[in-house]
Write a protein that holds these residues in place. Structure first.
Motif, PDB file in Angstrom:
ATOM      1  N   GLY A 161     -31.447 -12.155  24.794  1.00 19.61           N
ATOM      2  CA  GLY A 161     -31.499 -13.425  24.089  1.00 19.61           C
ATOM      3  C   GLY A 161     -32.390 -13.403  22.863  1.00 19.61           C
ATOM      4  N   LEU A 162     -32.598 -12.224  22.282  1.00 19.08           N
ATOM      5  CA  LEU A 162     -33.471 -12.083  21.123  1.00 19.08           C
ATOM      6  C   LEU A 162     -32.688 -11.590  19.909  1.00 19.08           C
ATOM      7  N   GLN A 163     -33.328 -11.660  18.756  1.00 20.40           N
ATOM      8  CA  GLN A 163     -32.698 -11.226  17.508  1.00 20.40           C
ATOM      9  C   GLN A 163     -33.777 -10.741  16.556  1.00 20.40           C
ATOM     10  N   ARG A 164     -33.500  -9.723  15.790  1.00 19.81           N
ATOM     11  CA  ARG A 164     -34.450  -9.258  14.781  1.00 19.81           C
ATOM     12  C   ARG A 164     -33.995  -9.732  13.401  1.00 19.81           C
ATOM     13  N   LYS A 165     -34.900  -9.694  12.432  1.00 20.01           N
ATOM     14  CA  LYS A 165     -34.589 -10.127  11.072  1.00 20.01           C
ATOM     15  C   LYS A 165     -34.346  -8.896  10.195  1.00 20.01           C
ATOM     16  N   VAL A 166     -33.090  -8.596   9.902  1.00 25.05           N
ATOM     17  CA  VAL A 166     -32.744  -7.447   9.063  1.00 25.05           C
ATOM     18  C   VAL A 166     -32.772  -7.880   7.600  1.00 25.05           C
ATOM     19  N   ARG A 167     -33.725  -7.320   6.841  1.00 29.53           N
ATOM     20  CA  ARG A 167     -33.884  -7.695   5.433  1.00 29.53           C
ATOM     21  C   ARG A 167     -33.238  -6.686   4.490  1.00 29.53           C
ATOM     22  N   LEU A 168     -33.081  -5.456   4.956  1.00 27.15           N
ATOM     23  CA  LEU A 168     -32.481  -4.417   4.125  1.00 27.15           C
ATOM     24  C   LEU A 168     -31.506  -3.589   4.956  1.00 27.15           C
ATOM     25  N   VAL A 169     -30.433  -3.153   4.332  1.00 26.27           N
ATOM     26  CA  VAL A 169     -29.509  -2.202   4.963  1.00 26.27           C
ATOM     27  C   VAL A 169     -29.521  -0.932   4.112  1.00 26.27           C
ATOM     28  N   SER A 189     -26.153  -4.476  11.894  1.00 21.49           N
ATOM     29  CA  SER A 189     -26.443  -4.510  13.325  1.00 21.49           C
ATOM     30  C   SER A 189     -25.993  -3.207  13.972  1.00 21.49           C
ATOM     31  N   GLY A 190     -26.580  -2.921  15.149  1.00 20.62           N
ATOM     32  CA  GLY A 190     -26.265  -1.677  15.849  1.00 20.62           C
ATOM     33  C   GLY A 190     -26.776  -1.731  17.270  1.00 20.62           C
ATOM     34  N   PRO A 191     -27.076  -0.567  17.871  1.00 19.27           N
ATOM     35  CA  PRO A 191     -27.512  -0.519  19.268  1.00 19.27           C
ATOM     36  C   PRO A 191     -28.765  -1.339  19.548  1.00 19.27           C
ATOM     37  N   ILE A 192     -29.708  -1.374  18.608  1.00 17.65           N
ATOM     38  CA  ILE A 192     -30.931  -2.154  18.811  1.00 17.65           C
ATOM     39  C   ILE A 192     -30.603  -3.641  18.904  1.00 17.65           C
ATOM     40  N   ASP A 193     -29.725  -4.101  18.043  1.00 15.81           N
ATOM     41  CA  ASP A 193     -29.343  -5.513  18.061  1.00 15.81           C
ATOM     42  C   ASP A 193     -28.587  -5.864  19.344  1.00 15.81           C
ATOM     43  N   ASP A 194     -27.775  -4.931  19.828  1.00 17.94           N
ATOM     44  CA  ASP A 194     -27.062  -5.171  21.087  1.00 17.94           C
ATOM     45  C   ASP A 194     -28.056  -5.311  22.240  1.00 17.94           C
ATOM     46  N   ALA A 195     -29.080  -4.446  22.253  1.00 14.49           N
ATOM     47  CA  ALA A 195     -30.082  -4.498  23.320  1.00 14.49           C
ATOM     48  C   ALA A 195     -30.909  -5.775  23.238  1.00 14.49           C
ATOM     49  N   LEU A 196     -31.237  -6.222  22.017  1.00 15.21           N
ATOM     50  CA  LEU A 196     -31.980  -7.468  21.847  1.00 15.21           C
ATOM     51  C   LEU A 196     -31.142  -8.676  22.261  1.00 15.21           C
ATOM     52  N   GLU A 197     -29.894  -8.674  21.888  1.00 11.14           N
ATOM     53  CA  GLU A 197     -28.999  -9.787  22.220  1.00 11.14           C
ATOM     54  C   GLU A 197     -28.877  -9.961  23.732  1.00 11.14           C
ATOM     55  N   ARG A 234     -42.606   4.066  20.340  1.00 14.45           N
ATOM     56  CA  ARG A 234     -41.471   3.881  21.250  1.00 14.45           C
ATOM     57  C   ARG A 234     -41.002   2.436  21.176  1.00 14.45           C
ATOM     58  N   LEU A 235     -39.717   2.259  21.158  1.00 14.80           N
ATOM     59  CA  LEU A 235     -39.161   0.909  21.099  1.00 14.80           C
ATOM     60  C   LEU A 235     -39.498   0.152  22.377  1.00 14.80           C
ATOM     61  N   PRO A 236     -39.767  -1.132  22.255  1.00 12.52           N
ATOM     62  CA  PRO A 236     -40.102  -1.927  23.442  1.00 12.52           C
ATOM     63  C   PRO A 236     -38.872  -2.405  24.213  1.00 12.52           C
ATOM     64  N   LEU A 237     -37.783  -1.710  24.066  1.00 14.16           N
ATOM     65  CA  LEU A 237     -36.546  -2.031  24.780  1.00 14.16           C
ATOM     66  C   LEU A 237     -35.713  -0.767  24.913  1.00 14.16           C
TER      67      LEU A 237
END
Length: 301
Positions: free
Chosen positions: A216-224, A205-213, A262-265
């Motif tokens: 109230g959203l979450q992404r599915k991280v399949r690989l690091v 997780s990182g800045p993108i996950d913080d912005a999604l949270e 461009r990211l949608p957030l």
């Protein structure tokens, strides 16, 4: 030996070049009496008259002539030691160590090495991964320059010099023929596809996950992935989405079949800086390298 003074080398050099006390005094910005006293000290130290009268001038003794080449060489070496800020890059033999991430190294390392080879062929570059945030490597002289994004909690220490190189936003990256490359990117389809997270410490997780949270959203991280460069390589050969600083992604597009969007957030921009220890600050070779890094970064990836 306690009576010897390094100024004697310069005194003797001036006398040998000018062939007179008055000329040597003028060269060293001294009075003639002061130069005469220095000649007396030289005669005492060497145990030889060094210069004897000949008409209205002075001529060197055999001992003075024997010392000429040694004195010239010593004087030049002394000037090299004490004349800071002046260096002939073409004569420097040295290895410079830069600690950085794979994204920066991928985008700039080859061009930096090319410029270094042109201007200072005796200098080689060694890139070291940013496996830690500690200042010890810079302080101990094991690392010449650290390049990367600074974060809260990094051990940058007040003792370091830091210079901002560029700011760049995060962008999304998918393979060129990905279904998302043919449609508008929304939060819904952005979070519907699997993701790759880039982290040298293995974080998912990182800045993108913080912005999604925050929404109230979450992404599915399949690989690091261990870095941005490897994350983009993985995205180029899969259905997964990667995110990377835009300047790194623009460079990767030159070598991989990628689509950038461009990211949608909203996420914070990445600020990439170079940092160095004061022990290297006045080093003219180090100063030249810092300037070269800044110049290349200002040209973009």
């Amino acid at each position: 030996m306690r009576d010897l003074d390094f100024n004697m080398v310069l005194d003797l050099e001036a006398l040998l070049r000018e062939g007179s006390v008055v000329g040597a005094a003028r060269r060293l910005h001294l009075s003639a009496p002061a130069m005469s006293r220095r000649l007396a000290n030289l005669r005492h130290a060497v145990g030889d008259p060094l210069f004897v009268p000949a008409g209205r001038g002075l001529v060197p003794t055999q001992r003075a002539l024997e010392l000429r080449d040694k004195v010239d060489a010593l004087a030049q070496e002394m000037r090299k030691v004490f004349m800071t800020g002046q260096v002939d890059l073409s004569t420097v033999e040295r290895t410079m160590v830069l600690r950085t991430n794979d994204g920066f190294a991928g985008a700039w390392a080859a061009r930096l090495a090319q410029r270094v080879a042109q201007e200072a062929p005796g200098i080689s570059l060694r890139f070291s991964p940013r496996t830690d945030k500690h200042v010890a490597g810079l302080r101990d002289g094991l690392i010449d320059l650290e390049v990367g994004a600074l974060h809260a909690g990094d051990d940058t220490s007040d003792e370091l010099h830091t210079q901002l190189l560029f700011r760049t936003p995060f962008v999304g990256v998918v393979r060129a023929d990905h279904p998302l490359a043919r449609k508008k990117i929304s939060l819904a389809n952005f979070t519907a596809w699997p993701h790759i997270s880039a982290s040298r410490h293995g974080h998912d997780s990182g800045p993108i996950d913080d912005a999604l949270e925050a929404q109230g959203l979450q992404r599915k991280v399949r690989l690091v992935a261990p870095g941005f460069q490897s994350a983009m390589v993985m995205a180029a050969s899969s259905d997964m989405i990667a995110a990377a600083p835009e300047l790194f992604a623009r460079w990767a597009m030159q070598h991989l079949r990628l689509y950038i969007f461009r990211l949608p957030l909203a996420t914070p921009e990445v600020e990439v800086s170079q940092s160095w220890h004061p022990r290297r600050h006045a080093d003219p070779v180090h100063k030249w390298l810092r300037g070269l890094v800044r110049e290349l970064c200002s040209e973009g990836a």
